[in-house]
Motif scaffolding. Sequence first.
Motif, PDB file in Angstrom:
ATOM      1  N   THR A   1     -27.382  34.755  36.100  1.00 49.62           N
ATOM      2  CA  THR A   1     -28.888  35.110  35.923  1.00 49.62           C
ATOM      3  C   THR A   1     -29.696  35.446  34.824  1.00 49.62           C
ATOM      4  O   THR A   1     -29.874  34.752  33.853  1.00 49.62           O
ATOM      5  CB  THR A   1     -29.549  37.255  36.094  1.00 49.62           C
ATOM      6  OG1 THR A   1     -27.723  37.149  36.568  1.00 49.62           O
ATOM      7  CG2 THR A   1     -30.054  37.970  36.146  1.00 49.62           C
TER       8      THR A   1
ATOM      9  N   PHE B   1     -33.775  34.529  39.145  1.00 52.61           N
ATOM     10  CA  PHE B   1     -34.342  33.571  38.415  1.00 52.61           C
ATOM     11  C   PHE B   1     -35.156  33.834  37.488  1.00 52.61           C
ATOM     12  O   PHE B   1     -36.673  33.957  38.967  1.00 52.61           O
ATOM     13  CB  PHE B   1     -33.956  32.006  38.497  1.00 52.61           C
ATOM     14  CG  PHE B   1     -33.927  31.051  37.823  1.00 52.61           C
ATOM     15  CD1 PHE B   1     -35.599  30.701  36.953  1.00 52.61           C
ATOM     16  CD2 PHE B   1     -33.052  30.062  38.197  1.00 52.61           C
ATOM     17  CE1 PHE B   1     -35.412  29.560  35.769  1.00 52.61           C
ATOM     18  CE2 PHE B   1     -33.584  29.155  36.586  1.00 52.61           C
ATOM     19  CZ  PHE B   1     -35.015  28.948  35.872  1.00 52.61           C
TER      20      PHE B   1
ATOM     21  N   HIS C   1     -27.505  29.016  37.340  1.00 53.76           N
ATOM     22  CA  HIS C   1     -28.178  30.092  38.161  1.00 53.76           C
ATOM     23  C   HIS C   1     -27.761  30.077  39.716  1.00 53.76           C
ATOM     24  O   HIS C   1     -26.815  30.521  40.548  1.00 53.76           O
ATOM     25  CB  HIS C   1     -29.413  29.637  38.037  1.00 53.76           C
ATOM     26  CG  HIS C   1     -29.817  30.687  39.737  1.00 53.76           C
ATOM     27  ND1 HIS C   1     -31.049  30.150  40.767  1.00 53.76           N
ATOM     28  CD2 HIS C   1     -30.000  31.802  40.329  1.00 53.76           C
ATOM     29  CE1 HIS C   1     -31.245  31.541  41.551  1.00 53.76           C
ATOM     30  NE2 HIS C   1     -30.469  31.956  40.873  1.00 53.76           N
TER      31      HIS C   1
ATOM     32  N   ASN D   1     -27.800  37.205  39.582  1.00 49.55           N
ATOM     33  CA  ASN D   1     -28.148  36.540  40.422  1.00 49.55           C
ATOM     34  C   ASN D   1     -29.827  35.436  40.893  1.00 49.55           C
ATOM     35  O   ASN D   1     -29.720  35.294  41.622  1.00 49.55           O
ATOM     36  CB  ASN D   1     -27.292  35.681  41.470  1.00 49.55           C
ATOM     37  CG  ASN D   1     -26.988  34.445  41.767  1.00 49.55           C
ATOM     38  OD1 ASN D   1     -27.286  32.982  41.422  1.00 49.55           O
ATOM     39  ND2 ASN D   1     -27.253  34.063  43.298  1.00 49.55           N
TER      40      ASN D   1
ATOM     41  N   LYS E   1     -31.128  25.260  36.130  1.00 52.13           N
ATOM     42  CA  LYS E   1     -30.774  25.517  37.202  1.00 52.13           C
ATOM     43  C   LYS E   1     -29.341  25.948  38.024  1.00 52.13           C
ATOM     44  O   LYS E   1     -28.740  26.570  38.988  1.00 52.13           O
ATOM     45  CB  LYS E   1     -31.628  24.818  38.298  1.00 52.13           C
ATOM     46  CG  LYS E   1     -33.067  25.302  38.503  1.00 52.13           C
ATOM     47  CD  LYS E   1     -33.753  24.726  39.378  1.00 52.13           C
ATOM     48  CE  LYS E   1     -35.234  24.949  39.530  1.00 52.13           C
ATOM     49  NZ  LYS E   1     -36.077  23.704  40.245  1.00 52.13           N
TER      50      LYS E   1
END
Lengths: 225, 225, 293, 293
Positions: B195, B36, B190, B34, B187
């Motif tokens: 990930t 970014f 995410h 998780n 996004k």
Amino acid sequence: MTKRRDAAIQMFNVYKRYGAKGALVDISLAVYPNEFVFLTGPSGAGKTTLLKLLYLGEQASAGQILVDGMNLSRISRRRIPYFRRNLGIIFQDYKLIASRSVYYNIALVLEAAGETQRLIRKKVRYMLRSMDMEKKIDVLPPSLSGGEQQRIAVARAMIGRPKIILADEPTGSLDEASAGVIVGLLKDFHNRGGTVMVATHDSALIRSGSGRIFQLERGRLVSAA
Amino acid sequence: MTKRRDAAIQMFNVYKRYGAKGALVDISLAVYPNEFVFLTGPSGAGKTTLLKLLYLGEQASAGQILVDGMNLSRISRRRIPYFRRNLGIIFQDYKLIASRSVYYNIALVLEAAGETQRLIRKKVRYMLRSMDMEKKIDVLPPSLSGGEQQRIAVARAMIGRPKIILADEPTGSLDEASAGVIVGLLKDFHNRGGTVMVATHDSALIRSGSGRIFQLERGRLVSAA
Amino acid sequence: MALLMQRTFRDMRENRFLNLVTIATVALSILIVSAFSLFVVNANELLASWRRGVRMLVYLERGLSRNQELAVKRRLLKLPGVTGMQYVSREAALQQLKEEMPGQVALFTGLKENPLPDTFEIRLAPAATGSHAVLVALADRVAGIQGVDDVAYGQEWLGKFANVVNLLKLCGSAMGGLFMLAVVVIVANTVRLTLYARREEIEIMRLVGATDSFIHLPFYIQGMVQGALGGIAGVAILYLAYLYIVGGLGHGIPGTLFTPRFLSPVEYSGIIFGSVLVGWFGCYLSLKQLVRH
Amino acid sequence: MALLMQRTFRDMRENRFLNLVTIATVALSILIVSAFSLFVVNANELLASWRRGVRMLVYLERGLSRNQELAVKRRLLKLPGVTGMQYVSREAALQQLKEEMPGQVALFTGLKENPLPDTFEIRLAPAATGSHAVLVALADRVAGIQGVDDVAYGQEWLGKFANVVNLLKLCGSAMGGLFMLAVVVIVANTVRLTLYARREEIEIMRLVGATDSFIHLPFYIQGMVQGALGGIAGVAILYLAYLYIVGGLGHGIPGTLFTPRFLSPVEYSGIIFGSVLVGWFGCYLSLKQLVRH
Ligand SMILES: Nc1ncnc2c1ncn2[C@@H]1O[C@H](COP(=O)(O)OP(=O)(O)OP(=O)(O)O)[C@@H](O)[C@H]1O
Ligand SMILES: Nc1ncnc2c1ncn2[C@@H]1O[C@H](COP(=O)(O)OP(=O)(O)OP(=O)(O)O)[C@@H](O)[C@H]1O
Ligand SMILES: [Mg+2]
Ligand SMILES: [Mg+2]
């Protein structure tokens, strides 16, 4: 081939349709010799299509196009190669020949124009050096990074000393430094008297220039500053 | 496959050589579930090469790599497809199948994973709609604009609901608005727990995120912020 | 399964050019092999029909008793290569001769005495007619039997040229084998080129998590469908050519009772099946090679 | 020119896989055609050698005068298909018979009178031996000449089966033509596939200002080089196979004086030249098709 009229590129009420869909609608514009102009607009607006019409990658559905004094709807199939030698084209997808070395990909332009091997070798070397790509001379394009491929595409477009450069997103895969080099080369070309048309949505690139900007939106020219 | 260790991606002293030349030199890094993160660096720095090692497009010359808890040097040939289904990969050159429709290019992932035709159709439609590309469903990729192709590549990477997305320059051919849509989708992914690792030199894109940044320079990791 | 078929046919539709080229190549290759097979099959039949005509006539000495004749018969039947025999008495022979030459009845009625001998007509096993040497040896042994006056065998030339005929048959089989091999490699090459043209696609499928069997199965099915269609087309073209030629011939080859036959269902099914196998095999080789790279 | 050659060979080197596959396909195709040609050529020679052996024996009536014999001779020579003749007197014939059968001298010495007739031995033009009907008609006309007692012709079977032989020859030529056509299409297909695999490259060359002839010439030369190499390889393989078979035969086919010959230099040069043409032609078709698109 040199009976130049006023404009280097001129489009009169040009349409391009794919099936029912109009990719370009009623485009009229003029680019004058030794101008450096931008063509911009969102993805799918028709930038690449417009460039394709200019190098006869496609035929316009309607309207007249003049490039370098030639009326593209009247040009005979046999003359097209000679016409294209006045253009340097940087394709959005590079269009490098995957099975041939970097050297050959660039030299091809000069070989096709009938230059001697000696001269070709010299010119290709020089061009690669100016882009910091000399080490890659014998490599096949698929082993290059995206940005390296793009630089080879640029090198190929410039090597033939064309009159007009049509560049489709020439810095899309490049970091700022490498992009700077390419922009520098395009500006050199412009300073030596060449005409440049760059299709891009890179606002930084547009800001770095000072030329007119043609803005496309869904196939229509919405502003020509 | 689910004996997850601490990190989603972990590299220990990884090298990658092409011939004598080191494309990657002594890379060690960890990306946690998780996260970014961005991978950046100038053209030719090794970003694409690093991603290739992660999806087993290439074998590392030395060092160990763990992805999603699997040791990539120990994985058997037969297991590789199953391993790759946990990844969503956006390739720098899109890698769309030119002779197949947009629909098939995206559906392929789900067909390979054995989902039913009904479900596949629904998912593909939904995904294309979210990218404003529904009209292009039956088109062949070569008839798409550069940015449209890129969006199809993104759609294909996300459709399989992978655990990790590896994105190589996912907005290079896109204007700001379309890029915004893609960033939004990444996004979302995410936020739903995925990930993400994005390789890019688009500084605007990097600024738009808030994750860690790995900086490569000539094959070496020069900073991991 | 339904999905697999669907994928295969979608695939074939979307790569029409490659598929048509492959099918055309298979069809022509099969045409070559099956035309040659048809030629060999018919040449063989023709020879066999001639061979079946080879009979040996054993002329008996005059005035043998019934017992002596039986003794000759027993000894003849023991000889290798003799599969059967028929007794033709001198009277029957004369009668037959008269019937065969109705114009010359006057000639025969003028005869004081029947000049013909009693005869055994022996049927020979194919093996005995296959080589001149065997035939001669057999005739010698027959002539050596007590009570036998003379031996004659029809179509002696066939025996005499048996070696040549055998050589031609050998050449025919060798060439058939050669053609078969050549055709297998040609088809495999063609399949390989079509896969080469699609290697990127295969690589992409691999990268998005498709298993080898998911990728390969449609190619195998395609290869087999191409083999089947090409094989059927090749045999069909051959059949049309056959009809055309036989139609031109009318009833049989002039001078013989022989009409060239077409390949039997078993034979052409075998060829089409072989074609399917070759399509599969071409795929197998090419995919194996692609995987290695 | 030098540059063109350089471009062509660089090109072939850089597309080694495609070139090898094409050359292999051409080689096998040429192997098929030339093997079949070799077969037909030798079968023809064999038949021709048998045909040359067909002679007609004209038995003269007893006691013809010298003038009558001359009259017969003149009339024989006027017949179509008669190319020459030889007189064999009854004495010479008896002498020859005695020499041929040394064991049976006693048989001949017991003869009161020479039972043989004087004979003309006629040589026939190949046309006259080509069909049974022609031969029979000729024999009938000969028998009708005054002073001729009887007519016999050796190897009657050859005449009898001339129709069959002709049919086989016809089939052979038809098959040869079929094979040739098939092979041309197969090679053209292969070239087309290799160009298909390189269509992007061709398109790119066009986009950077290369003329059609600049793009096409290396392909044509390549096609012709592939044709030449494939043709030479095909003929070479055939030659090895020929050596192997003839080596196994020893001197000639048993039972005949005939040794199968290889294709003459003119023939195999023709085949190789044909192969070069086919390479060129395959290119021509494919490039034409590519240009249209
Ligand atoms: N050969 C084609 N057939 C059908 N539609 C086409 C073809 N080429 C382009 N189009 C369509 O025309 C529109 C304009 O495409 P074009 O490639 O000119 O866009 P663009 O402005 O270059 O976009 P981008 O910035 O994404 O490259 C797009 O919607 C595209 O799908
Ligand atoms: N298959 C290969 N064979 C040889 N060299 C290679 C190969 N792939 C990559 N390289 C080299 O390795 C270096 C790193 O390439 P890579 O594609 O990782 O760069 P990148 O960071 O993705 O650059 P870009 O931003 O231009 O895409 C480059 O110099 C490239 O030429
Ligand atoms: Mg574009
Ligand atoms: Mg890269």
